[in-house]
Design a protein around this motif. Structure first.
Motif, PDB file in Angstrom:
ATOM      1  N   LYS A   4       0.704  -1.301  -0.032  1.00  0.00           N
ATOM      2  CA  LYS A   4      -0.240   0.037  -0.119  1.00  0.00           C
ATOM      3  C   LYS A   4       0.526   1.083  -0.092  1.00  0.00           C
ATOM      4  N   ALA A   5       2.228   1.417   0.994  1.00  0.00           N
ATOM      5  CA  ALA A   5       2.541   2.148   0.970  1.00  0.00           C
ATOM      6  C   ALA A   5       3.482   2.699  -0.950  1.00  0.00           C
ATOM      7  N   THR A   6       3.661   1.645  -1.291  1.00  0.00           N
ATOM      8  CA  THR A   6       4.068   1.139  -2.468  1.00  0.00           C
ATOM      9  C   THR A   6       3.673   2.682  -3.561  1.00  0.00           C
ATOM     10  N   PHE A   7       2.157   1.672  -3.116  1.00  0.00           N
ATOM     11  CA  PHE A   7       1.437   2.674  -3.945  1.00  0.00           C
ATOM     12  C   PHE A   7       1.161   4.025  -3.979  1.00  0.00           C
ATOM     13  N   TRP A   8       0.664   4.005  -3.016  1.00  0.00           N
ATOM     14  CA  TRP A   8      -0.099   5.338  -2.628  1.00  0.00           C
ATOM     15  C   TRP A   8       1.713   7.124  -2.551  1.00  0.00           C
ATOM     16  N   LEU A   9       2.843   6.089  -2.907  1.00  0.00           N
ATOM     17  CA  LEU A   9       3.626   6.422  -3.259  1.00  0.00           C
ATOM     18  C   LEU A   9       3.835   7.229  -4.813  1.00  0.00           C
ATOM     19  N   GLY A  10       3.437   6.082  -5.442  1.00  0.00           N
ATOM     20  CA  GLY A  10       3.693   6.065  -6.475  1.00  0.00           C
ATOM     21  C   GLY A  10       2.914   7.419  -7.358  1.00  0.00           C
ATOM     22  N   PRO A  51      12.031  22.364 -15.733  1.00  0.00           N
ATOM     23  CA  PRO A  51      11.927  21.786 -17.106  1.00  0.00           C
ATOM     24  C   PRO A  51      11.256  20.917 -16.804  1.00  0.00           C
ATOM     25  N   PRO A  52      10.979  20.450 -17.915  1.00  0.00           N
ATOM     26  CA  PRO A  52       9.910  19.335 -18.036  1.00  0.00           C
ATOM     27  C   PRO A  52      10.393  17.935 -18.645  1.00  0.00           C
ATOM     28  N   TYR A  53      11.297  17.473 -18.823  1.00  0.00           N
ATOM     29  CA  TYR A  53      11.690  16.591 -18.128  1.00  0.00           C
ATOM     30  C   TYR A  53      12.183  16.261 -16.578  1.00  0.00           C
ATOM     31  N   VAL A  54      11.803  16.715 -15.545  1.00  0.00           N
ATOM     32  CA  VAL A  54      11.405  16.640 -14.232  1.00  0.00           C
ATOM     33  C   VAL A  54      10.378  16.593 -13.914  1.00  0.00           C
ATOM     34  N   GLY A  55       9.332  16.685 -14.485  1.00  0.00           N
ATOM     35  CA  GLY A  55       7.808  16.374 -14.208  1.00  0.00           C
ATOM     36  C   GLY A  55       7.741  14.980 -14.688  1.00  0.00           C
ATOM     37  N   ALA A  56       8.432  14.621 -15.720  1.00  0.00           N
ATOM     38  CA  ALA A  56       8.211  13.625 -16.885  1.00  0.00           C
ATOM     39  C   ALA A  56       8.665  12.254 -16.044  1.00  0.00           C
ATOM     40  N   ILE A  57      10.183  12.690 -15.389  1.00  0.00           N
ATOM     41  CA  ILE A  57      11.077  11.621 -14.933  1.00  0.00           C
ATOM     42  C   ILE A  57       9.963  11.226 -13.190  1.00  0.00           C
ATOM     43  N   MET A  58       9.768  11.976 -12.639  1.00  0.00           N
ATOM     44  CA  MET A  58       8.677  11.624 -11.533  1.00  0.00           C
ATOM     45  C   MET A  58       7.211  11.300 -12.308  1.00  0.00           C
ATOM     46  N   ILE A  59       6.905  11.809 -13.235  1.00  0.00           N
ATOM     47  CA  ILE A  59       5.799  10.930 -13.543  1.00  0.00           C
ATOM     48  C   ILE A  59       6.229   9.359 -13.904  1.00  0.00           C
ATOM     49  N   VAL A  60       6.938   8.907 -14.695  1.00  0.00           N
ATOM     50  CA  VAL A  60       7.323   7.482 -15.346  1.00  0.00           C
ATOM     51  C   VAL A  60       7.888   7.305 -13.983  1.00  0.00           C
ATOM     52  N   ALA A  61       8.652   7.427 -12.374  1.00  0.00           N
ATOM     53  CA  ALA A  61       8.594   6.934 -11.533  1.00  0.00           C
ATOM     54  C   ALA A  61       7.022   6.522 -10.933  1.00  0.00           C
ATOM     55  N   GLY A  62       6.440   7.173 -10.895  1.00  0.00           N
ATOM     56  CA  GLY A  62       5.475   6.902 -10.224  1.00  0.00           C
ATOM     57  C   GLY A  62       4.562   5.642 -11.034  1.00  0.00           C
ATOM     58  N   GLY A  64       5.619   3.607 -13.289  1.00  0.00           N
ATOM     59  CA  GLY A  64       6.557   2.244 -12.564  1.00  0.00           C
ATOM     60  C   GLY A  64       6.486   1.397 -11.258  1.00  0.00           C
ATOM     61  N   LEU A  65       6.359   2.456  -9.917  1.00  0.00           N
ATOM     62  CA  LEU A  65       6.023   1.660  -8.410  1.00  0.00           C
ATOM     63  C   LEU A  65       4.628   1.332  -8.558  1.00  0.00           C
ATOM     64  N   ILE A  66       3.939   2.080  -9.084  1.00  0.00           N
ATOM     65  CA  ILE A  66       2.752   1.637  -9.463  1.00  0.00           C
ATOM     66  C   ILE A  66       2.291  -0.178  -9.564  1.00  0.00           C
ATOM     67  N   ALA A  67       3.501  -0.045 -11.074  1.00  0.00           N
ATOM     68  CA  ALA A  67       3.093  -1.108 -12.514  1.00  0.00           C
ATOM     69  C   ALA A  67       3.855  -2.577 -11.370  1.00  0.00           C
TER      70      ALA A  67
END
Length: 73
Positions: A4-10, A51-62, A64-67
């Motif tokens: 659950k913590a992994t889901f909420w962090l993602g 910078p847009p890449y910062v937001g994109a990295i955060m979204i991809v990491a999130g 990835g954690l949920i997946a």
């Protein structure tokens, strides 16, 4: 880490990543000139986005954690 913590962090990373793409960060600068007892100053205010890449990295990491959490379940 608990699943659950992994889901909420993602989810938090996804929300913060989207916010980083949309919300500007305010910044104020003071430019002062001091001569003797006299001070002249100008205050400037800037709104800058990350910078847009910062937001994109955060979204991809999130995502990835949920997946990863869904694959373990």
């Amino acid at each position: 880490m608990d699943m659950k913590a992994t889901f909420w962090l993602g989810l938090a990373l996804i929300v913060l990543g989207v916010a980083a793409l949309i919300v500007p960060i305010p910044r104020t600068e003071n430019h002062d000139l001091r001569a003797g007892g006299i001070t002249l100053g100008v205050e400037t205010h800037h709104d800058e986005k990350l910078p847009p890449y910062v937001g994109a990295i955060m979204i991809v990491a999130g995502v990835g954690l949920i997946a990863a959490q869904k694959l373990k379940a």
